[in-house]
Scaffold this motif. Structure first.
Motif, PDB file in Angstrom:
ATOM      1  N   GLN A 171      -1.439   2.716  -2.513  1.00 32.44           N
ATOM      2  CA  GLN A 171      -2.464   3.945  -1.926  1.00 32.44           C
ATOM      3  C   GLN A 171      -1.427   5.039  -1.687  1.00 32.44           C
ATOM      4  O   GLN A 171      -1.813   6.356  -1.917  1.00 32.44           O
ATOM      5  CB  GLN A 171      -2.887   3.562  -0.485  1.00 32.44           C
ATOM      6  CG  GLN A 171      -3.951   2.413  -0.880  1.00 32.44           C
ATOM      7  CD  GLN A 171      -4.490   1.958   0.518  1.00 32.44           C
ATOM      8  OE1 GLN A 171      -4.465   2.743   1.616  1.00 32.44           O
ATOM      9  NE2 GLN A 171      -5.147   0.889   0.730  1.00 32.44           N
TER      10      GLN A 171
ATOM     11  N   THR B 249       0.728  -1.302   0.149  1.00 31.85           N
ATOM     12  CA  THR B 249       0.102   0.037   0.072  1.00 31.85           C
ATOM     13  C   THR B 249       0.799   1.252  -0.107  1.00 31.85           C
ATOM     14  O   THR B 249       0.187   2.355  -0.431  1.00 31.85           O
ATOM     15  CB  THR B 249      -1.157   0.045   1.255  1.00 31.85           C
ATOM     16  OG1 THR B 249      -0.186  -0.113   2.355  1.00 31.85           O
ATOM     17  CG2 THR B 249      -1.894  -1.162   1.292  1.00 31.85           C
TER      18      THR B 249
ATOM     19  N   ASP C 105      -5.711   2.626  -9.549  1.00 30.93           N
ATOM     20  CA  ASP C 105      -6.995   3.244  -9.078  1.00 30.93           C
ATOM     21  C   ASP C 105      -6.980   3.275  -7.610  1.00 30.93           C
ATOM     22  O   ASP C 105      -8.096   3.721  -7.226  1.00 30.93           O
ATOM     23  CB  ASP C 105      -8.059   2.442  -9.732  1.00 30.93           C
ATOM     24  CG  ASP C 105      -8.034   1.030  -9.371  1.00 30.93           C
ATOM     25  OD1 ASP C 105      -7.204   0.413  -8.674  1.00 30.93           O
ATOM     26  OD2 ASP C 105      -8.901   0.024 -10.077  1.00 30.93           O
ATOM     27  N   GLN C 106      -6.283   2.687  -6.898  1.00 31.69           N
ATOM     28  CA  GLN C 106      -6.452   2.663  -5.460  1.00 31.69           C
ATOM     29  C   GLN C 106      -5.468   3.861  -4.772  1.00 31.69           C
ATOM     30  O   GLN C 106      -5.672   4.146  -3.524  1.00 31.69           O
ATOM     31  CB  GLN C 106      -5.827   1.483  -4.763  1.00 31.69           C
ATOM     32  CG  GLN C 106      -6.805   0.421  -5.340  1.00 31.69           C
ATOM     33  CD  GLN C 106      -8.358   0.504  -4.860  1.00 31.69           C
ATOM     34  OE1 GLN C 106      -8.686   0.942  -3.648  1.00 31.69           O
ATOM     35  NE2 GLN C 106      -9.102   0.215  -5.697  1.00 31.69           N
TER      36      GLN C 106
ATOM     37  N   ASP D  88      -3.239   5.915 -14.498  1.00 33.79           N
ATOM     38  CA  ASP D  88      -4.449   5.694 -13.949  1.00 33.79           C
ATOM     39  C   ASP D  88      -5.038   4.190 -13.572  1.00 33.79           C
ATOM     40  O   ASP D  88      -5.960   3.884 -13.101  1.00 33.79           O
ATOM     41  CB  ASP D  88      -5.616   6.539 -14.754  1.00 33.79           C
ATOM     42  CG  ASP D  88      -5.610   6.005 -16.361  1.00 33.79           C
ATOM     43  OD1 ASP D  88      -4.618   5.128 -16.569  1.00 33.79           O
ATOM     44  OD2 ASP D  88      -6.588   6.228 -17.114  1.00 33.79           O
TER      45      ASP D  88
ATOM     46  N   SER E 183      -6.341  11.891  -3.734  1.00 30.31           N
ATOM     47  CA  SER E 183      -6.847  13.025  -3.223  1.00 30.31           C
ATOM     48  C   SER E 183      -5.641  14.140  -2.824  1.00 30.31           C
ATOM     49  O   SER E 183      -5.908  15.140  -2.452  1.00 30.31           O
ATOM     50  CB  SER E 183      -7.451  12.495  -1.795  1.00 30.31           C
ATOM     51  OG  SER E 183      -6.516  11.772  -0.755  1.00 30.31           O
TER      52      SER E 183
ATOM     53  N   ASN F 163      -2.631  -2.614  -5.198  1.00 32.86           N
ATOM     54  CA  ASN F 163      -3.380  -2.072  -3.946  1.00 32.86           C
ATOM     55  C   ASN F 163      -2.496  -0.868  -3.550  1.00 32.86           C
ATOM     56  O   ASN F 163      -2.910  -0.306  -2.483  1.00 32.86           O
ATOM     57  CB  ASN F 163      -3.127  -3.276  -3.030  1.00 32.86           C
ATOM     58  CG  ASN F 163      -4.194  -2.937  -1.731  1.00 32.86           C
ATOM     59  OD1 ASN F 163      -5.274  -2.624  -2.108  1.00 32.86           O
ATOM     60  ND2 ASN F 163      -3.896  -3.417  -0.789  1.00 32.86           N
TER      61      ASN F 163
ATOM     62  N   GLN G  95      -4.021   7.015  -3.389  1.00 29.55           N
ATOM     63  CA  GLN G  95      -4.671   8.347  -2.651  1.00 29.55           C
ATOM     64  C   GLN G  95      -3.684   9.379  -2.721  1.00 29.55           C
ATOM     65  O   GLN G  95      -3.956  10.567  -2.887  1.00 29.55           O
ATOM     66  CB  GLN G  95      -5.055   7.914  -1.480  1.00 29.55           C
ATOM     67  CG  GLN G  95      -5.963   6.914  -1.262  1.00 29.55           C
ATOM     68  CD  GLN G  95      -6.467   6.199   0.308  1.00 29.55           C
ATOM     69  OE1 GLN G  95      -5.989   7.057   1.168  1.00 29.55           O
ATOM     70  NE2 GLN G  95      -7.077   5.095   0.195  1.00 29.55           N
ATOM     71  N   THR G  96      -2.347   9.174  -2.707  1.00 32.41           N
ATOM     72  CA  THR G  96      -1.577  10.217  -2.354  1.00 32.41           C
ATOM     73  C   THR G  96      -0.220   9.878  -3.375  1.00 32.41           C
ATOM     74  O   THR G  96       0.404   8.995  -3.525  1.00 32.41           O
ATOM     75  CB  THR G  96      -0.734  10.192  -1.148  1.00 32.41           C
ATOM     76  OG1 THR G  96      -1.903  10.457   0.051  1.00 32.41           O
ATOM     77  CG2 THR G  96       0.355  11.363  -0.832  1.00 32.41           C
TER      78      THR G  96
ATOM     79  N   PRO H  68      -9.933   7.709  -9.276  1.00 29.79           N
ATOM     80  CA  PRO H  68     -10.936   8.260  -8.653  1.00 29.79           C
ATOM     81  C   PRO H  68     -10.753   8.476  -7.044  1.00 29.79           C
ATOM     82  O   PRO H  68     -11.294   9.231  -6.385  1.00 29.79           O
ATOM     83  CB  PRO H  68     -11.713   7.007  -8.737  1.00 29.79           C
ATOM     84  CG  PRO H  68     -10.769   5.721  -9.055  1.00 29.79           C
ATOM     85  CD  PRO H  68      -9.932   6.282  -9.871  1.00 29.79           C
ATOM     86  N   LYS H  69      -9.648   7.841  -6.433  1.00 32.31           N
ATOM     87  CA  LYS H  69      -9.279   7.824  -5.011  1.00 32.31           C
ATOM     88  C   LYS H  69      -8.232   9.017  -4.748  1.00 32.31           C
ATOM     89  O   LYS H  69      -7.643   9.025  -3.850  1.00 32.31           O
ATOM     90  CB  LYS H  69      -8.745   6.627  -4.413  1.00 32.31           C
ATOM     91  CG  LYS H  69     -10.296   5.609  -4.709  1.00 32.31           C
ATOM     92  CD  LYS H  69      -9.950   4.378  -3.688  1.00 32.31           C
ATOM     93  CE  LYS H  69     -11.076   3.586  -3.874  1.00 32.31           C
ATOM     94  NZ  LYS H  69     -10.870   2.311  -2.877  1.00 32.31           N
TER      95      LYS H  69
END
Length: 367
Positions: free
Chosen positions: A236, A213, A256-257, A253, A282, A234, A259-260, A279-280
């Motif tokens: 993130q 992750t 897809d998991q 892309d 942020s 997975n 976040q940073t 999508p995730k």
């Protein structure tokens, strides 16, 4: 319009951020202790209630434990503080049996006695002069955490592919490559190779790390995001800042998991539109000096993406006769910048009015 934070001279705010870094670490430590203590106290409270035959309806409300001491008072409460302390001490004592710790420049190799302790689950070795990880690490099949930051390690042995390993941190060493056998760590969740300065690629076999992750490969010499990283389904958190990236893959892309994504201090001139399709995602951090093309959607507040553009001033390179001293200075700078960014991101999360469009910071990173 997002907030603008203009910092003209890093030296003027270094003290401030050093204080914030320390406060952030202290706050995390206290929160961890509070949660551990709170969980233990709630557990002991439930055990005590059960011993006294108190119905669950008296101390469980909406699935949460109501540790109101009055409940025990009604049923003849007995002092539990000494027992709680004894239990906590016993738990910590039992845990320490599975942890190996080593620190200090007097250590140039692992002690011989270590090979007999194959029951260990964690190694924490920091700030030593150790250059080699022994091949007998293959015997440590229960090893979960291998934390070997800030040593002098020059390579990872082929025996590194431990099935149960969850955390591998070999940051700020002297690695130049990574063995394909690392891909055998099928349960690995966190991989930190940052600050080695010389790693340029990762073997394709690391594509097998489907449980990872967090990947940190900052402060190296990657010319592009490794293909194997794009196949870590997975993932993130990806930090590939302070490298030699000139562009991003058009299929980024597929993460897809994610976040940073930290991309600052590279040589990027544009950002692909594929970032909009994540999508995730942020938090996206880049260096804005060379960027001439940014997808409009990345900057739109409706996406929920925090887009941070760091404006870097040129870092003056000190040319001297002692190459090792220059490299060590670069490592120290990278370590400090890493702590700086960590504190800054934590600060962003803590703000009530976190920027949703763009935050620009002008840094003069001259130590």
């Amino acid at each position: 319009m997002g907030h603008q934070v203009i910092i003209f001279d890093f030296s003027l705010i270094r003290g401030l951020w050093e204080t914030r870094v320390k406060k952030n670490k202290e706050r995390q430590r206290k929160e961890k202790e509070r949660l551990e203590k709170s969980s233990l106290e709630r557990w002991n409270f439930m055990v005590e209630c059960r011993k006294k035959g108190i119905p669950q309806s008296k101390y469980l409300k909406n699935g949460f434990v109501d540790a109101d001491e009055k409940i025990l008072d009604k049923y003849g409460k007995t002092p539990q503080l000494p027992k709680r302390r004894a239990l906590a001490d016993e738990i910590e004592k039992e845990r320490s049996k599975f942890i190996f710790q080593l620190s200090g420049e007097q250590w140039m190799e692992f002690p011989d006695s270590l090979k007999e302790q194959i029951h260990l689950k964690e190694w924490h070795v920091n700030n030593t002069l150790i250059q080699t990880i022994p091949a007998y690490i293959a015997l440590f099949q229960d090893l979960r955490v291998l934390e070997l930051s800030k040593n002098q390690i020059t390579h990872l042995p082929v025996e590194i592919g431990l099935k149960n390993l969850k955390v591998l941190n070999v940051s700020f060493n002297n690695l130049k490559s990574v063995p394909p056998e690392l891909g055998d760590c099928e349960n690995l969740e966190k991989l930190d190779l940052s600050g080695n300065l010389e790693i340029t690629e990762l073997p394709f076999e690391l594509s097998n790390l489907k449980q990872v992750t967090v990947v940190d490969v900052s402060a190296n010499k990657f010319p592009s995001i490794p293909i194997c990283v794009l196949r870590m389904s997975n993932l993130q958190w990806l930090d590939i800042s302070s490298n030699n990236l000139k562009d991003l893959p058009q299929d980024i892309d597929r993460l897809d998991q994610l976040q940073t994504l930290l991309l600052q201090k590279n040589k990027l001139t544009y950002l692909p539109r594929a970032l909009v399709n994540m999508p995730k995602l942020s938090l996206l951090v880049v260096s804005g000096d060379d960027l001439v093309e940014i997808p409009t959607a990345v900057c739109e507040s409706t996406t929920g993406l925090k887009f941070i553009s760091l404006k870097d001033s040129p870092v003056e390179t000190i040319v001297g006769e002692d190459t090792e001293e220059i490299i060590e200075s670069e490592r120290e700078r990278e370590q400090f910048e890493k702590e700086f960014m960590k504190a800054y991101i934590e600060d962003l999360k803590a703000r009530d009015s976190a920027p949703s469009y763009t935050t620009k910071v002008l840094l003069s990173l001259q130590l």
